[in-house]
Design an enzyme around this catalytic site. Structure first.
Site, short mmCIF file in Angstrom:
data_model
loop_
_atom_site.label_atom_id
_atom_site.label_comp_id
_atom_site.label_asym_id
_atom_site.label_seq_id
_atom_site.Cartn_x
_atom_site.Cartn_y
_atom_site.Cartn_z
N LYS A 181 68.87 37.58 30.01
CA LYS A 181 70.05 37.44 30.87
C LYS A 181 71.34 37.51 30.08
O LYS A 181 72.36 37.96 30.60
CB LYS A 181 70.00 36.12 31.65
CG LYS A 181 69.05 36.15 32.83
CD LYS A 181 69.45 35.07 33.83
CE LYS A 181 68.65 35.15 35.10
NZ LYS A 181 69.03 34.09 36.04
N LYS A 213 60.19 43.69 36.23
CA LYS A 213 59.87 42.91 37.43
C LYS A 213 60.88 43.22 38.55
O LYS A 213 62.03 43.58 38.26
CB LYS A 213 59.81 41.41 37.12
CG LYS A 213 61.13 40.74 36.97
CD LYS A 213 61.02 39.21 37.09
CE LYS A 213 62.42 38.64 37.04
NZ LYS A 213 62.55 37.23 37.25
N LYS A 231 66.31 40.38 42.18
CA LYS A 231 67.50 40.49 43.03
C LYS A 231 68.70 40.92 42.22
O LYS A 231 69.72 41.30 42.77
CB LYS A 231 67.76 39.19 43.79
CG LYS A 231 67.83 37.93 42.97
CD LYS A 231 67.86 36.70 43.91
CE LYS A 231 67.40 35.45 43.21
NZ LYS A 231 66.59 34.59 44.01
#
Ligand code: AMP
Ligand code: TRP
Length: 345
Positions: free
Chosen positions: A122, A205, A208
């Site tokens: 991230k 994966k 969202k």
């Protein structure tokens, strides 16, 4: 010294959380939400939390965060979470999460946090620009779970490392303070859809936060959009094999079979037995029909629930009160163990 207590010494209690940082995806539904509903119906106490404080570890527009939190609550209820039976609330309404997170910030070691792969993913290339909250995120997650003495945590595969850290934090706390206060939580990662992959790239994966909307199915997508995304999903030209082994190097094909199996409550092998020898031209429309039949009633109910936002806020508020009743006495005992002076109230 008593050392670490196995989870079994504590009353069984399930906790899990999802970040309201966007809409729910098919990955969230199959990897988490659908299983939350199954757990609720197994008769163990279930606590489900919309982790808004985790969400703001990366920038969230305030209006969108509030909307996403309510919409996610509606999604939970529409998917079958009964707010009378389960405790459903948003994290920031129960202050014990932040309190225990601070204590855990002082238990967890920098070296442990440095190994967290989600932070690396991230934070991306510019780690200096990541928030301190993003780095400390796994300690807050441990607090979410342990402030309820939860024993079992259903999640998708991507959360395994965070749950190992949760166990490490509980073990170190118990060791340092010579107690068996915190349970050593069991991750519950199971089923064909523990890792739903992107529809565009079978090695990533479904998420969202993926910039491509074609990579995921959103719970709010229309029937046409769902069918179109599945039709366009990346696959190969081979027919489906008879045995799972035949999907080994076919990540995209494997993903669609897993999704089919999870939606239909069957094993991937059973799906192959039915479709062996058929190509994706035949399989994809069947998968699209199944996805639409499973998701459309949920998204329709979600939209209805979103008509009455005050009722959603009331449900979350009531959930927070019930969560607080469990967390506050645990937090008081924790402060006491750590040596903080508490006024008797
Ligand atoms: P998040 O959206 O990151 O807050 O994830 C909430 C829950 O959904 C966690 O239990 C995740 O492990 C699960 N989850 C998210 N994406 C996927 C996916 N692609 N496949 C399976 N589970 C997922
Ligand atoms: N980190 C989880 C995710 O990104 C969300 C989460 C926060 C969570 N606290 C939790 C999941 C506690 C399970 C238990 O998916």
């Amino acid at each position: 010294m008593t050392g670490a207590a196995p989870a079994s010494q504590h009353q069984p209690r399930i906790f899990s959380g999802i970040q309201p940082s966007g809409g729910l995806t098919l990955g969230n539904y199959l990897g988490a939400l659908k299983r939350f509903v199954e757990k609720q119906d197994e008769g163990i106490e279930t606590i489900y939390c919309l982790v808004d404080m985790h969400a703001i570890t990366v920038w969230q527009d305030p209006l969108r965060l509030r909307h996403a939190t309510r919409e996610m609550a509606a999604g939970f209820i529409a998917a079958g979470i009964n707010p009378e039976r389960s405790i459903l609330f948003n994290q920031s309404q129960v202050s014990a999460h932040a309190e225990l997170a601070w204590i855990f910030n002082c238990v967890a070691r920098m070296g442990w946090m440095n190994r967290m792969t989600q932070f690396k993913d991230k934070a991306g290339k510019d780690k200096e620009a990541a928030s301190l909250g993003l780095y400390a995120y796994p300690a807050l997650m441990a607090a979410d779970i342990l402030v309820y003495h939860a024993t079992h945590v259903p999640v998708g595969e991507d959360q395994r490392q965070h749950l190992e850290l949760t166990r490490d934090i509980a073990t170190k706390f118990n060791h340092d303070y010579e107690t068996d206060f915190f349970p050593i939580t069991e991750p519950v990662i199971e089923g064909a859809a523990a890792r739903v992959m992107s529809l565009r790239d079978g090695t990533k994966k479904m998420s969202k936060s993926d910039p491509s909307d074609q990579s995921r199915i959103n719970m709010t997508d229309s029937a046409d959009t769902i069918a179109q995304k599945i039709r366009k999903a990346k696959t190969d030209a081979e027919p489906l094999p008879e045995l799972l082994d035949g999907l080994k190097d076919r990540a995209e094909a494997r993903n669609l079979v897993n999704i089919y199996a999870a939606l239909d409550n069957r094993s991937p092998q059973e799906v192959l037995t039915e479709f062996a020898g058929q190509g994706f031209g035949a399989f994809k429309p069947k998968l699209a029909d199944l996805a639409v039949a499973s998701l459309s009633p949920i998204s329709k109910r979600m939209q209805e629930l979103m008509q009455d936002v005050a009722e959603i806020d009331r449900i979350l508020g009531r959930g927070a009160e019930r969560a607080d009743e469990i967390a506050t006495p645990i937090m008081e005992r924790c402060f006491d163990i750590v040596g903080m002076v508490r006024a008797r109230r």
